[in-house]
Design a protein around this motif. Structure first.
Motif, short mmCIF file in Angstrom:
data_model
loop_
_atom_site.label_atom_id
_atom_site.label_comp_id
_atom_site.label_asym_id
_atom_site.label_seq_id
_atom_site.Cartn_x
_atom_site.Cartn_y
_atom_site.Cartn_z
N ARG A 178 0.83 -1.20 0.00
CA ARG A 178 0.00 0.00 0.00
C ARG A 178 0.86 1.25 0.00
N ALA A 179 2.00 1.22 0.67
CA ALA A 179 2.91 2.37 0.67
C ALA A 179 3.48 2.59 -0.73
N VAL A 180 3.83 1.50 -1.41
CA VAL A 180 4.33 1.62 -2.78
C VAL A 180 3.24 2.18 -3.69
N ARG A 181 2.00 1.71 -3.49
CA ARG A 181 0.89 2.25 -4.28
C ARG A 181 0.70 3.74 -4.02
N ALA A 182 0.90 4.16 -2.77
CA ALA A 182 0.77 5.58 -2.44
C ALA A 182 1.83 6.39 -3.16
N ILE A 183 3.04 5.86 -3.26
CA ILE A 183 4.12 6.56 -3.96
C ILE A 183 3.82 6.64 -5.46
N VAL A 184 3.35 5.53 -6.02
CA VAL A 184 3.01 5.52 -7.46
C VAL A 184 1.86 6.49 -7.74
N LEU A 185 0.85 6.48 -6.87
CA LEU A 185 -0.26 7.41 -7.03
C LEU A 185 0.22 8.85 -6.92
N ALA A 186 1.15 9.11 -5.99
CA ALA A 186 1.71 10.46 -5.85
C ALA A 186 2.43 10.88 -7.12
N ALA A 187 3.16 9.96 -7.73
CA ALA A 187 3.88 10.27 -8.97
C ALA A 187 2.91 10.54 -10.12
N VAL A 188 1.84 9.75 -10.20
CA VAL A 188 0.85 9.95 -11.27
C VAL A 188 0.10 11.27 -11.07
N LEU A 189 -0.36 11.51 -9.83
CA LEU A 189 -1.02 12.80 -9.56
C LEU A 189 -0.04 13.96 -9.76
N GLY A 190 1.23 13.70 -9.48
CA GLY A 190 2.25 14.73 -9.72
C GLY A 190 2.31 15.14 -11.18
N LEU A 191 2.10 14.17 -12.07
CA LEU A 191 2.08 14.49 -13.51
C LEU A 191 0.94 15.43 -13.84
N VAL A 192 -0.23 15.16 -13.26
CA VAL A 192 -1.40 16.01 -13.51
C VAL A 192 -1.16 17.41 -12.95
N ILE A 193 -0.69 17.46 -11.72
CA ILE A 193 -0.46 18.76 -11.07
C ILE A 193 0.64 19.53 -11.80
N ALA A 194 1.69 18.82 -12.22
CA ALA A 194 2.76 19.49 -12.97
C ALA A 194 2.23 20.05 -14.28
N GLY A 195 1.30 19.33 -14.91
CA GLY A 195 0.69 19.84 -16.13
C GLY A 195 -0.07 21.14 -15.87
N ILE A 196 -0.77 21.20 -14.75
CA ILE A 196 -1.50 22.41 -14.39
C ILE A 196 -0.54 23.57 -14.14
N PHE A 197 0.53 23.30 -13.38
CA PHE A 197 1.48 24.36 -13.08
C PHE A 197 2.30 24.76 -14.31
N THR A 198 2.51 23.83 -15.23
CA THR A 198 3.21 24.16 -16.47
C THR A 198 2.36 25.11 -17.30
N ALA A 199 1.05 24.92 -17.27
CA ALA A 199 0.16 25.83 -17.99
C ALA A 199 0.24 27.24 -17.41
N ARG A 200 0.59 27.33 -16.13
CA ARG A 200 0.78 28.64 -15.48
C ARG A 200 2.12 29.26 -15.81
N GLY A 201 3.01 28.49 -16.42
CA GLY A 201 4.32 29.02 -16.79
C GLY A 201 5.48 28.42 -16.03
N ASP A 202 5.23 27.47 -15.13
CA ASP A 202 6.31 26.82 -14.38
C ASP A 202 6.94 25.72 -15.21
N ASP A 203 8.14 25.30 -14.82
CA ASP A 203 8.80 24.19 -15.49
C ASP A 203 8.15 22.87 -15.08
N PHE A 204 8.06 21.94 -16.02
CA PHE A 204 7.32 20.70 -15.77
C PHE A 204 7.99 19.80 -14.74
N TRP A 205 9.26 19.43 -14.97
CA TRP A 205 9.90 18.42 -14.11
C TRP A 205 10.09 18.88 -12.67
#
Length: 158
Positions: free
Chosen positions: A4-31
């Protein structure tokens, strides 16, 4: 619990992609946005796995509304802890200057709250509904079995 902890990390990474996409649209760097989002998600998600597993066994006898308040308080505490931990990591690696820690903390806390509350409420609701469906199916199967047994052994034979 490790799975479950590994799943939480994977979910955090996947949600991180979505959130990074939102912040990239604001002008921030993706990675960098993805990395920060993933650190936030991991610093909240992994402790949540541990805390919620322990809470579930201890508050199972409480009324449902009381359980929601306990889970909500625990979630706020986890968000506060995870936001502080991530802010300290960002200060330690030099991405955030120490005087800007509290501004970073407040922003991170707000974003984490906006993401964590609906996600957690949805996950808890899904888990509760799933357990109710499983219990209902168990009762239905027992009733079917009792019905079949009564057909096989009519009462007049005994």
């Amino acid at each position: 619990m490790a799975k479950r902890a590994v799943r939480a990390i994977v979910l955090a990474a996947v949600l991180g992609l979505v959130i990074a996409g939102i912040f990239t649209a604001r002008g921030d760097d993706f990675w960098p946005s993805w990395l920060v989002s993933t650190i936030y998600g991991t610093s909240i998600g992994v402790p949540a796995v541990v805390v919620f597993d322990r809470l579930r066994t201890r508050i199972g006898t409480m009324r449902e509304m009381s359980q929601w308040f306990v889970y909500g308080g625990a979630l706020l505490g986890l968000i506060a802890f995870g936001s502080a931990a991530t802010g300290l990591v960002l200060v330690a690696i030099g991405w955030v200057p120490l005087p800007a820690f509290w501004d970073t903390y407040r922003f991170g806390f707000a974003v984490s709250l906006i993401i964590s509350v609906p996600t957690s409420v949805g996950a808890m609701t899904y888990a509760r509904l799933t357990s109710r469906v499983v219990a209902s199916e168990r009762v239905a199967n027992e009733a079917r079995l009792a019905s079949l047994e009564s057909r096989v052994r009519p009462h007049f034979l005994f």
